[in-house]
Design a protein around this motif. Structure first.
Motif, PDB file in Angstrom:
ATOM      1  N   MET A   1       0.843  -1.207   0.000  1.00 48.70           N
ATOM      2  CA  MET A   1       0.000   0.000   0.000  1.00 48.70           C
ATOM      3  C   MET A   1       0.874   1.251   0.000  1.00 48.70           C
ATOM      4  N   PHE A   2       0.448   2.253  -0.758  1.00 47.68           N
ATOM      5  CA  PHE A   2       1.261   3.453  -0.930  1.00 47.68           C
ATOM      6  C   PHE A   2       1.551   4.142   0.398  1.00 47.68           C
ATOM      7  N   PHE A   3       0.586   4.123   1.306  1.00 48.42           N
ATOM      8  CA  PHE A   3       0.720   4.880   2.542  1.00 48.42           C
ATOM      9  C   PHE A   3       1.503   4.136   3.632  1.00 48.42           C
ATOM     10  N   THR A   4       2.097   3.013   3.283  1.00 50.58           N
ATOM     11  CA  THR A   4       2.928   2.296   4.250  1.00 50.58           C
ATOM     12  C   THR A   4       4.290   2.990   4.362  1.00 50.58           C
ATOM     13  N   PRO A   5       4.655   3.505   5.524  1.00 54.26           N
ATOM     14  CA  PRO A   5       5.948   4.188   5.657  1.00 54.26           C
ATOM     15  C   PRO A   5       7.102   3.176   5.644  1.00 54.26           C
ATOM     16  N   SER A   6       8.187   3.557   4.994  1.00 53.13           N
ATOM     17  CA  SER A   6       9.373   2.698   4.951  1.00 53.13           C
ATOM     18  C   SER A   6      10.143   2.817   6.269  1.00 53.13           C
ATOM     19  N   GLU A   7      11.084   1.912   6.466  1.00 54.40           N
ATOM     20  CA  GLU A   7      11.910   1.972   7.675  1.00 54.40           C
ATOM     21  C   GLU A   7      12.680   3.282   7.735  1.00 54.40           C
ATOM     22  N   ASP A   8      13.163   3.713   6.585  1.00 53.63           N
ATOM     23  CA  ASP A   8      13.916   4.970   6.539  1.00 53.63           C
ATOM     24  C   ASP A   8      13.025   6.147   6.934  1.00 53.63           C
ATOM     25  N   GLU A   9      11.786   6.152   6.440  1.00 50.24           N
ATOM     26  CA  GLU A   9      10.860   7.229   6.762  1.00 50.24           C
ATOM     27  C   GLU A   9      10.499   7.226   8.250  1.00 50.24           C
ATOM     28  N   GLY A  11      12.380   6.060  10.727  1.00 50.62           N
ATOM     29  CA  GLY A  11      13.551   6.542  11.453  1.00 50.62           C
ATOM     30  C   GLY A  11      13.714   8.043  11.341  1.00 50.62           C
ATOM     31  N   TRP A  12      13.474   8.556  10.143  1.00 56.65           N
ATOM     32  CA  TRP A  12      13.556  10.003   9.919  1.00 56.65           C
ATOM     33  C   TRP A  12      12.558  10.739  10.810  1.00 56.65           C
ATOM     34  N   ALA A  25       1.413  11.991  13.401  1.00 57.39           N
ATOM     35  CA  ALA A  25       1.037  13.174  12.616  1.00 57.39           C
ATOM     36  C   ALA A  25       2.063  13.462  11.525  1.00 57.39           C
ATOM     37  N   LEU A  26       3.332  13.376  11.859  1.00 57.24           N
ATOM     38  CA  LEU A  26       4.381  13.680  10.885  1.00 57.24           C
ATOM     39  C   LEU A  26       4.384  12.675   9.746  1.00 57.24           C
ATOM     40  N   LEU A  27       4.220  11.395  10.056  1.00 55.22           N
ATOM     41  CA  LEU A  27       4.251  10.376   8.997  1.00 55.22           C
ATOM     42  C   LEU A  27       2.993  10.425   8.138  1.00 55.22           C
ATOM     43  N   VAL A  28       1.859  10.716   8.739  1.00 50.73           N
ATOM     44  CA  VAL A  28       0.641  10.873   7.938  1.00 50.73           C
ATOM     45  C   VAL A  28       0.795  12.053   6.985  1.00 50.73           C
ATOM     46  N   ASP A  29       1.335  13.162   7.474  1.00 49.44           N
ATOM     47  CA  ASP A  29       1.567  14.323   6.614  1.00 49.44           C
ATOM     48  C   ASP A  29       2.552  13.990   5.490  1.00 49.44           C
ATOM     49  N   LEU A  30       3.605  13.269   5.837  1.00 49.94           N
ATOM     50  CA  LEU A  30       4.607  12.913   4.830  1.00 49.94           C
ATOM     51  C   LEU A  30       3.992  12.067   3.725  1.00 49.94           C
ATOM     52  N   LYS A  31       3.256  11.027   4.081  1.00 48.04           N
ATOM     53  CA  LYS A  31       2.703  10.120   3.078  1.00 48.04           C
ATOM     54  C   LYS A  31       1.646  10.826   2.228  1.00 48.04           C
ATOM     55  N   CYS A  32       0.841  11.682   2.851  1.00 51.96           N
ATOM     56  CA  CYS A  32      -0.164  12.411   2.084  1.00 51.96           C
ATOM     57  C   CYS A  32       0.488  13.434   1.154  1.00 51.96           C
ATOM     58  N   PHE A  33       1.566  14.055   1.626  1.00 54.44           N
ATOM     59  CA  PHE A  33       2.267  15.026   0.787  1.00 54.44           C
ATOM     60  C   PHE A  33       2.890  14.332  -0.423  1.00 54.44           C
ATOM     61  N   ARG A  81       8.841  19.250   3.494  1.00 53.55           N
ATOM     62  CA  ARG A  81       9.209  19.897   2.232  1.00 53.55           C
ATOM     63  C   ARG A  81      10.677  19.659   1.905  1.00 53.55           C
ATOM     64  N   LYS A  82      11.521  19.776   2.930  1.00 55.14           N
ATOM     65  CA  LYS A  82      12.954  19.575   2.714  1.00 55.14           C
ATOM     66  C   LYS A  82      13.237  18.150   2.255  1.00 55.14           C
ATOM     67  N   ARG A  83      12.585  17.182   2.856  1.00 58.31           N
ATOM     68  CA  ARG A  83      12.805  15.780   2.485  1.00 58.31           C
ATOM     69  C   ARG A  83      12.342  15.517   1.050  1.00 58.31           C
TER      70      ARG A  83
END
Length: 216
Positions: A1-9, A11-12, A25-33, A81-83
């Protein structure tokens, strides 16, 4: 699934948060962005997305996404945004969108097509996307402006006599009470010799309107 965060994400995100709520909140924002190229409000994000990210992180079901202070939320957005290598520049994004829509409107008329051209141009420039409503309103306004200019150009090339003949298309005549404009919209019937002669006469009548090729 697209919204599954990777290990790197994961850790970040852990390096930039102190609570489970902020991590979620941060990971949900990242995946949606990554999907939308802009930040979504909590109301826009489907609950299933939040639930999925929460499950991937192994958090309790009662943990809700919460950046914490408003200052922290802004900092988190800057980190996303930086990532993603994206810049937030609303003015430049709107300028690019307006130019793209104006150029495309000369050849396209369907609003979604105009918006898609603007989206492509903004993404190519690595800019954060504006709200869809902004692009929708922009496309509607520019489309109307461009179409008005096209219509004015055609009307000018027609001249007074051509415009008068075109207006005459709306006049009703004959026993059926139908206008020439109504006849123009009707397709030719099945080919027969008598209908062929009638169609030839009809085309001569249409040609008498004027040099439509030069108008257009």
């Amino acid at each position: 699934m697209f919204f599954t965060p990777s290990e790197d994400e994961v850790g970040w995100a852990q390096e930039r948060t102190e609570t489970p709520e902020a991590l979620l909140a941060l990971l949900v924002d990242l995946k949606c962005f990554q999907m939308m190229a802009r930040f979504c409000s909590r109301e826009e994000i489907p609950q299933v997305v939040t639930d999925h990210v929460r499950h991937c992180l192994g958090l309790d079901p009662d943990v809700e996404p919460d950046h914490g202070a408003a200052r922290t939320a802004r900092w988190h957005r800057g980190q996303v945004r930086k990532r993603q290598g994206v810049t937030r520049d609303p003015r430049r994004a709107r300028t690019l969108a307006e130019t793209a829509i104006r150029d495309a409107a000369l050849a396209r008329n369907h609003p979604p097509d105009l918006i898609n051209v603007a989206l492509e141009r903004i993404v190519e420039a690595s800019l954060e996307l504006p709200a869809y409503s902004t692009l929708d309103e922009m496309a509607a306004a520019i489309r109307a402006e461009v179409n008005e200019a096209i219509f004015a150009g055609i009307a000018a090339r027609m001249g007074p006599e051509g415009r008068q003949r075109a207006q005459g298309l709306l006049a009703t005549a004959g026993p059926d009470g139908r206008s020439m404009f109504n006849r123009l919209k009707k397709p030719a019937k099945r080919a027969t010799w008598s209908r062929f002669r009638a169609q030839a006469a009809y085309l001569n009548e249409v040609d008498a309107l004027g040099d439509t090729a030069s108008w257009l």
